[in-house]
Design an enzyme around this catalytic site. Structure first.
Site, short mmCIF file in Angstrom:
data_model
loop_
_atom_site.label_atom_id
_atom_site.label_comp_id
_atom_site.label_asym_id
_atom_site.label_seq_id
_atom_site.Cartn_x
_atom_site.Cartn_y
_atom_site.Cartn_z
N HIS A 259 0.84 -1.21 0.00
CA HIS A 259 0.00 0.00 0.00
C HIS A 259 0.87 1.26 0.00
O HIS A 259 0.55 2.25 0.66
CB HIS A 259 -0.95 0.00 1.21
CG HIS A 259 -2.07 -1.00 1.10
ND1 HIS A 259 -3.23 -0.75 0.40
CD2 HIS A 259 -2.19 -2.26 1.58
CE1 HIS A 259 -4.04 -1.81 0.48
NE2 HIS A 259 -3.42 -2.75 1.19
N ASP A 322 -0.99 -4.98 5.94
CA ASP A 322 -2.00 -5.78 5.23
C ASP A 322 -1.67 -5.88 3.74
O ASP A 322 -1.01 -5.01 3.18
CB ASP A 322 -3.39 -5.15 5.40
CG ASP A 322 -3.44 -3.72 4.88
OD1 ASP A 322 -2.45 -2.97 5.09
OD2 ASP A 322 -4.44 -3.34 4.25
N GLU A 323 -2.15 -6.93 3.13
CA GLU A 323 -2.14 -7.10 1.67
C GLU A 323 -0.80 -6.77 1.03
O GLU A 323 -0.73 -6.14 -0.02
CB GLU A 323 -3.26 -6.24 1.05
CG GLU A 323 -4.63 -6.71 1.49
CD GLU A 323 -5.77 -5.79 1.05
OE1 GLU A 323 -6.79 -6.33 0.61
OE2 GLU A 323 -5.64 -4.56 1.15
N ALA A 324 0.28 -7.22 1.69
CA ALA A 324 1.62 -6.99 1.14
C ALA A 324 1.92 -8.08 0.12
O ALA A 324 2.91 -8.82 0.23
CB ALA A 324 2.65 -6.96 2.26
N ASP A 325 1.05 -8.19 -0.88
CA ASP A 325 1.14 -9.31 -1.83
C ASP A 325 2.33 -9.20 -2.78
O ASP A 325 2.71 -10.18 -3.41
CB ASP A 325 -0.16 -9.40 -2.65
CG ASP A 325 -1.39 -9.52 -1.75
OD1 ASP A 325 -1.23 -9.92 -0.58
OD2 ASP A 325 -2.51 -9.20 -2.21
#
Ligand code: ACM
Length: 514
Positions: A259, A322-325
């Protein structure tokens, strides 16, 4: 009298019987009209009537000034602040069990007395007093009254220490005045933390002197390509001070390592290939990552956290996670194992989205995981809890205020769930996640993501009435939980929101008066 405290939880049964909507429509309130439901309520005959010369006496000048500020515009009364007064707010004499944030409110035909052990407790008692006055007391212009407070005793304290709301000011920027009004709104429901999501792919919203392009360039747009914006340090201090006067702690979030497109676009050196991507105005997630193998990344994180900590009187720094894809699992853990101790060394407690429960991420003292999952079971979170982590409950299918109420809701999204008022209310934060006992739950938080939320009216429509539902889960005893009682007490809040100019969702699950 004494027996009443012993039987406090039994008396909750009385607290959930609301007056008929007709009484509410006529501007009368009853001791039972409160959201969140108090621990105990005992109505008594009669009422206290506010008069032009009614004096306010208080052991805390800030709470006295706040109360006078709430009451003067609609009543038009002087309400002088004196050493003695028919309304008195006292920092002694409260029963010990009300704790740090609780209070005892006694209303007789002659006086209103709030006793608490701290100014925060007095402030919470003032919110109860406010809800016991007619809804028209919220008016900014003089209204006729009469200004009666029903007599009785309320003894009250919160179930959870952390009762939060979150505003995403990154996807769409929201100006200082909007944030201040949101703080005013949440205070009415005894919420005591406002988490500000200050950075994301679409925008960086806080001035950082050592990395000025974060705000000047990274903050220059938003979802859909509007002008964005950011808070100067003066703006931010103003928000913190406004919140503090309402006994609300600001929890700032810088989301790392994912993000982060707005930061990566502002400084090419933060990218592994040294090339800055363009600013991003879409709504995809999971595509950006700080370059965890570069030393400058850690200089950046250290500088940002140091400036943020200096602006933050509260105990928490939220580091996202979060969501550190776009970050490998190994890099994610290695990065957080350097970033979290930086926050700790600044004297702060780390909060992160629950992905920081990944086993390779080391525990830091007091670490808090914010659970936003959809399931009632998350073994990694349970494992982190057994290692000492606390949890803020924000299950996305219960508390995410950006979810649509029903398929016809103009704003919002649906990926987690449709969330009507009953869905937001009918769950138990103390028993929601397997392996996370109530003792490990710091509290609850209702996040409002703003991909589709542009204006202040949009914010308010999505927050009301679900935010008060989550606030009640955070404050009221488990034994007070009762949908039928809640929907009636919520109905009594409708005229208050109308007077405040809040364009709330008129949920068909609630029989709104008038
Ligand atoms: C989140 O909703 N990505 C925390």
């Amino acid at each position: 009298m004494v027996r009443m405290f012993v039987l406090g939880t039994l008396l909750v049964a009385f607290a959930v019987v609301a007056p008929p909507p007709a009484a509410v429509a006529q501007g009368r309130t009853a001791m039972h009209d409160l959201v969140p439901a108090p621990v105990s309520v005992r109505p008594a005959p009669g009422a206290f009537a506010l008069r032009p010369g009614t004096a306010i006496a208080s052991d805390d000048a800030g709470v006295a000034a706040y109360l006078a500020g709430v009451l003067r515009p609609a009543t038009g009364y002087r309400l002088p602040i004196r050493r003695e007064g028919a309304i008195s707010l006292r920092l002694k004499g409260a029963p010990a069990h009300v704790g740090r944030e609780g209070y005892q409110l006694d209303v007789t035909p002659r006086s209103v007395t709030i006793k608490a052990r701290t100014a925060a407790g007095l402030f919470n008692g003032v919110q109860t007093l406010r809800q016991l006055l007619p809804a028209s007391v919220e008016s900014t212009t003089v209204r006729p009254g009469p200004w009666r407070v029903p007599a009785g005793r309320v003894v009250d304290h919160p179930r959870f220490a952390y009762r939060g709301a979150m505003l995403d000011v990154a996807r769409h920027f929201h100006p200082v005045d909007t944030v201040k009004r949101y703080i005013d709104r949440i205070a009415l429901y005894k919420i005591n933390h406002l988490h500000l999501h200050l950075s994301d792919d679409q925008g960086w919203r806080i001035a950082i002197d050592t990395w000025p392009r974060l705000a000047s360039y990274g903050g220059s747009t938003q979802v859909g390509g509007g002008p964005g914006g950011h808070y100067t340090k003066t703006d931010y201090r103003e928000i913190v001070a406004h919140a503090a006067r309402r006994h609300i702690t600001i929890v700032p979030e810088i989301d790392v390592p994912g993000h982060t497109n707005a930061a990566l676009a502002s400084y090419p050196e933060l990218n592994c290939d040294g090339v800055a991507p363009p600013l991003y105005t879409g709504t995809r997630v999971g595509f950006s990552s700080l370059c965890t193998s570069k030393e400058i990344t850690y200089t950046f994180v250290r500088d940002v956290l140091a400036e943020l900590a200096a602006l933050t009187p509260g105990p928490y720094l939220h580091l996202g996670g979060d969501e550190a894809d776009a970050t490998s699992d190994a890099d994610f853990a290695a990065f957080l194992n350097r970033a979290h101790p930086m926050a700790v060394s600044l004297g702060k407690t780390v909060v992160g989205w629950h992905q920081i429960a990944a086993p390779a991420v080391r525990h830091s003292p007091g670490r808090v995981l914010q659970y936003w999952g959809l399931s009632g079971s998350d073994p990694q979170v349970a494992e982190a809890v057994s290692g000492g982590a606390k949890v803020i409950m924000s299950p996305a299918n219960k508390t995410y205020l950006d979810m649509k109420y029903d398929p016809t809701t103009r704003l919002g999204t649906t990926w987690a769930s449709l969330i009507e008022v009953r869905t937001a209310y009918d769950w138990d934060p103390g028993a929601h996640l397997t392996g996370v006992p109530e003792s490990a739950v710091l509290g609850v938080e209702a996040p409002l993501w703003t991909e589709t939320i542009v204006t202040e009216d949009d914010l308010e429509y999505m927050a009301f009435p679900r935010l008060p539902a989550v606030a009640e889960l955070g404050w009221s005893p488990r034994s007070a939980h009762d949908w039928e009682g809640f929907r009636e007490r919520l109905a009594a809040q409708g005229p208050r929101w109308e007077t405040l100019g809040i364009g709330f969702h008129r949920s068909p699950q609630v029989s709104w008066p008038g």
